[in-house]
Design a protein around this motif. Structure first.
Motif, PDB file in Angstrom:
ATOM      1  N   LEU A   1      58.185 -13.150  -1.675  1.00 42.00           N
ATOM      2  CA  LEU A   1      58.706 -11.946  -2.317  1.00 42.00           C
ATOM      3  C   LEU A   1      60.071 -12.224  -2.938  1.00 42.00           C
ATOM      4  O   LEU A   1      60.362 -11.753  -4.049  1.00 42.00           O
ATOM      5  CB  LEU A   1      58.806 -10.807  -1.307  1.00 42.00           C
ATOM      6  CG  LEU A   1      59.301  -9.471  -1.867  1.00 42.00           C
ATOM      7  CD1 LEU A   1      58.423  -8.993  -3.024  1.00 42.00           C
ATOM      8  CD2 LEU A   1      59.348  -8.398  -0.767  1.00 42.00           C
ATOM      9  N   ALA A   2      60.898 -12.992  -2.257  1.00 42.46           N
ATOM     10  CA  ALA A   2      62.208 -13.348  -2.815  1.00 42.46           C
ATOM     11  C   ALA A   2      62.039 -14.073  -4.148  1.00 42.46           C
ATOM     12  O   ALA A   2      62.774 -13.814  -5.111  1.00 42.46           O
ATOM     13  CB  ALA A   2      62.979 -14.216  -1.828  1.00 42.46           C
ATOM     14  N   GLN A   3      61.059 -14.971  -4.221  1.00 42.27           N
ATOM     15  CA  GLN A   3      60.826 -15.702  -5.460  1.00 42.27           C
ATOM     16  C   GLN A   3      60.318 -14.778  -6.559  1.00 42.27           C
ATOM     17  O   GLN A   3      60.689 -14.913  -7.723  1.00 42.27           O
ATOM     18  CB  GLN A   3      59.821 -16.834  -5.229  1.00 42.27           C
ATOM     19  CG  GLN A   3      59.590 -17.713  -6.458  1.00 42.27           C
ATOM     20  CD  GLN A   3      60.872 -18.340  -6.970  1.00 42.27           C
ATOM     21  OE1 GLN A   3      61.475 -19.158  -6.300  1.00 42.27           O
ATOM     22  NE2 GLN A   3      61.303 -17.947  -8.176  1.00 42.27           N
ATOM     23  N   ARG A   4      59.479 -13.819  -6.208  1.00 41.26           N
ATOM     24  CA  ARG A   4      58.988 -12.864  -7.202  1.00 41.26           C
ATOM     25  C   ARG A   4      60.130 -12.015  -7.753  1.00 41.26           C
ATOM     26  O   ARG A   4      60.187 -11.741  -8.952  1.00 41.26           O
ATOM     27  CB  ARG A   4      57.907 -11.968  -6.592  1.00 41.26           C
ATOM     28  CG  ARG A   4      56.572 -12.651  -6.340  1.00 41.26           C
ATOM     29  CD  ARG A   4      55.469 -11.636  -6.127  1.00 41.26           C
ATOM     30  NE  ARG A   4      55.220 -10.856  -7.339  1.00 41.26           N
ATOM     31  CZ  ARG A   4      54.445  -9.766  -7.386  1.00 41.26           C
ATOM     32  NH1 ARG A   4      53.853  -9.339  -6.281  1.00 41.26           N
ATOM     33  NH2 ARG A   4      54.273  -9.122  -8.521  1.00 41.26           N
ATOM     34  N   VAL A   5      61.032 -11.598  -6.874  1.00 43.70           N
ATOM     35  CA  VAL A   5      62.183 -10.817  -7.324  1.00 43.70           C
ATOM     36  C   VAL A   5      63.064 -11.665  -8.236  1.00 43.70           C
ATOM     37  O   VAL A   5      63.516 -11.202  -9.291  1.00 43.70           O
ATOM     38  CB  VAL A   5      62.996 -10.289  -6.121  1.00 43.70           C
ATOM     39  CG1 VAL A   5      64.282  -9.601  -6.598  1.00 43.70           C
ATOM     40  CG2 VAL A   5      62.157  -9.320  -5.295  1.00 43.70           C
TER      41      VAL A   5
ATOM     42  N   LEU B   1      68.267 -12.634   1.837  1.00 44.50           N
ATOM     43  CA  LEU B   1      67.999 -11.595   2.826  1.00 44.50           C
ATOM     44  C   LEU B   1      66.607 -10.993   2.636  1.00 44.50           C
ATOM     45  O   LEU B   1      65.926 -10.655   3.606  1.00 44.50           O
ATOM     46  CB  LEU B   1      69.078 -10.517   2.752  1.00 44.50           C
ATOM     47  CG  LEU B   1      70.470 -10.960   3.239  1.00 44.50           C
ATOM     48  CD1 LEU B   1      71.532  -9.956   2.822  1.00 44.50           C
ATOM     49  CD2 LEU B   1      70.470 -11.144   4.756  1.00 44.50           C
ATOM     50  N   ILE B   2      66.179 -10.852   1.387  1.00 41.14           N
ATOM     51  CA  ILE B   2      64.815 -10.381   1.125  1.00 41.14           C
ATOM     52  C   ILE B   2      63.814 -11.373   1.702  1.00 41.14           C
ATOM     53  O   ILE B   2      62.837 -10.996   2.357  1.00 41.14           O
ATOM     54  CB  ILE B   2      64.599 -10.190  -0.393  1.00 41.14           C
ATOM     55  CG1 ILE B   2      65.407  -8.989  -0.889  1.00 41.14           C
ATOM     56  CG2 ILE B   2      63.114 -10.004  -0.715  1.00 41.14           C
ATOM     57  CD1 ILE B   2      65.460  -8.848  -2.400  1.00 41.14           C
TER      58      ILE B   2
ATOM     59  N   ASP C   1      71.653  -3.180  -5.069  1.00 41.38           N
ATOM     60  CA  ASP C   1      70.745  -2.045  -5.053  1.00 41.38           C
ATOM     61  C   ASP C   1      69.457  -2.384  -5.811  1.00 41.38           C
ATOM     62  O   ASP C   1      68.347  -2.129  -5.325  1.00 41.38           O
ATOM     63  CB  ASP C   1      71.440  -0.837  -5.682  1.00 41.38           C
ATOM     64  CG  ASP C   1      70.672   0.456  -5.469  1.00 41.38           C
ATOM     65  OD1 ASP C   1      70.900   1.107  -4.432  1.00 41.38           O
ATOM     66  OD2 ASP C   1      69.845   0.821  -6.331  1.00 41.38           O
ATOM     67  N   ASP C   2      69.603  -2.988  -6.977  1.00 44.25           N
ATOM     68  CA  ASP C   2      68.442  -3.343  -7.801  1.00 44.25           C
ATOM     69  C   ASP C   2      67.536  -4.347  -7.088  1.00 44.25           C
ATOM     70  O   ASP C   2      66.309  -4.237  -7.154  1.00 44.25           O
ATOM     71  CB  ASP C   2      68.894  -3.941  -9.136  1.00 44.25           C
ATOM     72  CG  ASP C   2      69.436  -2.895 -10.100  1.00 44.25           C
ATOM     73  OD1 ASP C   2      69.253  -1.694  -9.831  1.00 44.25           O
ATOM     74  OD2 ASP C   2      70.048  -3.286 -11.113  1.00 44.25           O
ATOM     75  N   ALA C   3      68.133  -5.347  -6.456  1.00 45.38           N
ATOM     76  CA  ALA C   3      67.342  -6.421  -5.843  1.00 45.38           C
ATOM     77  C   ALA C   3      66.417  -5.876  -4.758  1.00 45.38           C
ATOM     78  O   ALA C   3      65.221  -6.192  -4.721  1.00 45.38           O
ATOM     79  CB  ALA C   3      68.269  -7.488  -5.271  1.00 45.38           C
ATOM     80  N   PHE C   4      66.947  -5.050  -3.864  1.00 44.46           N
ATOM     81  CA  PHE C   4      66.123  -4.539  -2.768  1.00 44.46           C
ATOM     82  C   PHE C   4      65.097  -3.515  -3.257  1.00 44.46           C
ATOM     83  O   PHE C   4      63.958  -3.482  -2.765  1.00 44.46           O
ATOM     84  CB  PHE C   4      67.007  -3.936  -1.674  1.00 44.46           C
ATOM     85  CG  PHE C   4      67.768  -4.958  -0.889  1.00 44.46           C
ATOM     86  CD1 PHE C   4      67.125  -5.733   0.067  1.00 44.46           C
ATOM     87  CD2 PHE C   4      69.129  -5.172  -1.104  1.00 44.46           C
ATOM     88  CE1 PHE C   4      67.817  -6.691   0.799  1.00 44.46           C
ATOM     89  CE2 PHE C   4      69.825  -6.121  -0.381  1.00 44.46           C
ATOM     90  CZ  PHE C   4      69.174  -6.889   0.566  1.00 44.46           C
ATOM     91  N   ARG C   5      65.464  -2.705  -4.225  1.00 50.88           N
ATOM     92  CA  ARG C   5      64.506  -1.733  -4.757  1.00 50.88           C
ATOM     93  C   ARG C   5      63.403  -2.442  -5.549  1.00 50.88           C
ATOM     94  O   ARG C   5      62.239  -2.023  -5.507  1.00 50.88           O
ATOM     95  CB  ARG C   5      65.224  -0.699  -5.625  1.00 50.88           C
ATOM     96  CG  ARG C   5      66.176   0.193  -4.826  1.00 50.88           C
ATOM     97  CD  ARG C   5      66.800   1.296  -5.665  1.00 50.88           C
ATOM     98  NE  ARG C   5      67.860   1.973  -4.945  1.00 50.88           N
ATOM     99  CZ  ARG C   5      67.661   2.952  -4.055  1.00 50.88           C
ATOM    100  NH1 ARG C   5      66.423   3.353  -3.786  1.00 50.88           N
ATOM    101  NH2 ARG C   5      68.684   3.523  -3.441  1.00 50.88           N
TER     102      ARG C   5
END
Length: 319
Positions: A179-183, A170-171, A21-25
C-alpha cells in the motif's frame, strides 16, 4: 482502524500538514477501505491560524491521547519561537505511554527532544538544523544523514519532502509495503531515496565579507581545475600563507584544499547532467587526472558514486 492525530499550532507549515493528511487519506482510497482515521488536534481544540489559512481541528489533547499515532507536522526554521509558544505541549508529550507512536516531521523533532522523549534515542531533522539540534540536545543520537529514523515507537523525518518518506513508512508499517508503494506511485514519488545529506549543499556560505578571501573564492570558482598551491593563493591574497589559512578557515569553515574539493565536486554534479560527457571527461574537466580518485571523493562527499548520481537524474527523455 489506525487512529492518526496530526498536531496543528500557529507555527505549523501548511505544506507539511497537507502532505501528511493527503498521504493517509490516499492510502484509504487506494486500499478501498478506511484503514486510517485521520484527525487534526490543537492544544485547546480551537481552530488554528497558520498564516495561509485557518485550520479547523477535530479536538484537543484529549482526542490525541486516544490516537495510535501522534504526528507533529513541521513547524519551520523558527525553532526558538516554536519552543516558546508550545511549552505547554512538552509535559503532555513526555507523559505519552510507550505504546503510543510519536512522530515528528522536520523541525518538530525539536519539540519531541525538548519533551525528553528522544533522550538516548536515534532521531533526525532537517540537515540545516542539525548543528543547532546537536548543541541543544547532545543526549539525542542525531543522524542528520537519515531521511527518517525509527527507534521503538518514536519516528522522525528529515527536511521538507522527507516528511512524505516518513508518512509512507508509517503506512507501510501499519498496512503493508504494497500500500505504501501504491501511495508513492499515485503521488509520483520515489521511495528509498537514500541519504538526506546528498541534498545538503557541498559549499558552505561564506561567514563574512573578507576583502582578501572573497575575491579569492571567486578566482577559485573560475579556476577550479588548476592545481592548488597555498603559497600562490597567499600571494594572490597579498598575505602570508599562515594568514591565508587562518582567514580562509574563518570565512568558509574549511581549509583551501577542502574548499577546492567541494567546489570541484559541485561543478561535477552540474557536468554529470550532460549524458554526452563520459565520467573520465567530467573528472578531467573539474581537475582530476584519474576517474578513480574523482569517484572516491564524489562518493565521500555525495554519498553515492558519480554513476549512481547520473542514473538517478536520468529521465526517459534523456538521449
Amino acid at each position: 482502524m489506525i487512529r492518526v492525530a496530526l498536531f496543528v499550532c500557529p507555527q505549523t507549515v501548511c505544506s507539511s500538514l497537507a502532505t501528511a493528511d493527503d498521504a493517509f487519506r490516499l492510502a484509504n482510497q487506494l486500499a478501498g477501505e478506511p484503514l486510517f482515521q485521520v484527525q487534526r488536534f490543537s492544544r485547546d481544540g480551537r481552530a488554528v491560524d497558520i498564516g495561509m489559512a485557518e485550520v479547523r481541528v477535530d479536538g484537543d489533547l484529549a482526542l490525541a491521547e486516544r490516537a495510535d499515532l501522534v504526528l507533529l507536522t513541521a513547524t519551520g526554521p523558527g525553532v526558538e519561537k516554536t519552543l516558546a509558544a508550545n511549552q505547554a505541549l512538552l509535559p503532555w508529550l513526555a507523559a505519552r505511554p510507550d505504546t503510543q507512536q510519536l512522530a515528528s516531521l522536520c523541525s518538530s523533532a525539536f519539540l519531541l527532544a525538548a519533551s525528553g522523549r528522544l533522550d538516548g534515542r536515534r532521531a533526525t531533522t532537517h540537515w540545516a538544523l542539525a548543528p543547532a539540534f546537536r548543541k541543544r540536545y547532545p543526549q539525542v543520537r542525531l543522524d542528520a544523514d537519515a531521511m527518517l529514523t525509527e527507534d521503538g515507537n518514536l519516528f522522525c523525518s528529515g527536511g521538507a519532502q522527507a516528511g512524505l518518506d516518513l508518512c509512507l513508512h508509517l503506512i507501510g508499517w501499519h498496512a503493508g509495503d504494497w500500500l505504501a508503494q501504491r501511495v508513492a506511485s499515485a503521488m509520483v514519488f520515489d521511495m528509498q531515496r537514500g541519504l538526506q545529506s546528498r541534498f545538503a549543499p557541498l559549499l558552505p556560505a561564506a561567514g563574512g565579507d573578507d576583502p582578501q578571501i572573497s575575491p579569492l573564492l571567486l578566482w577559485l570558482q573560475r579556476n577550479l581545475a588548476e592545481p592548488l598551491d597555498v603559497d600562490a593563493l597567499a600571494t594572490r591574497a597579498h598575505c602570508s600563507s599562515r594568514t591565508l589559512l587562518r582567514r580562509f578557515k574563518a570565512s568558509t569553515g574549511l581549509t583551501p584544499n577542502a574548499y577546492l574539493q567541494r567546489l570541484r565536486i559541485s561543478a561535477a554534479q552540474i557536468a554529470l547532467r550532460n549524458p554526452a560527457r563520459s565520467l573520465e571527461q567530467v573528472a578531467a574537466q573539474v581537475g582530476y587526472a584519474d576517474r578513480a580518485t574523482f569517484a572516491k571523493l564524489f562518493k565521500q562527499l555525495c554519498g553515492e558514486t558519480p554513476g549512481a548520481f547520473r542514473r538517478r537524474l536520468r529521465t526517459p527523455e534523456s538521449p
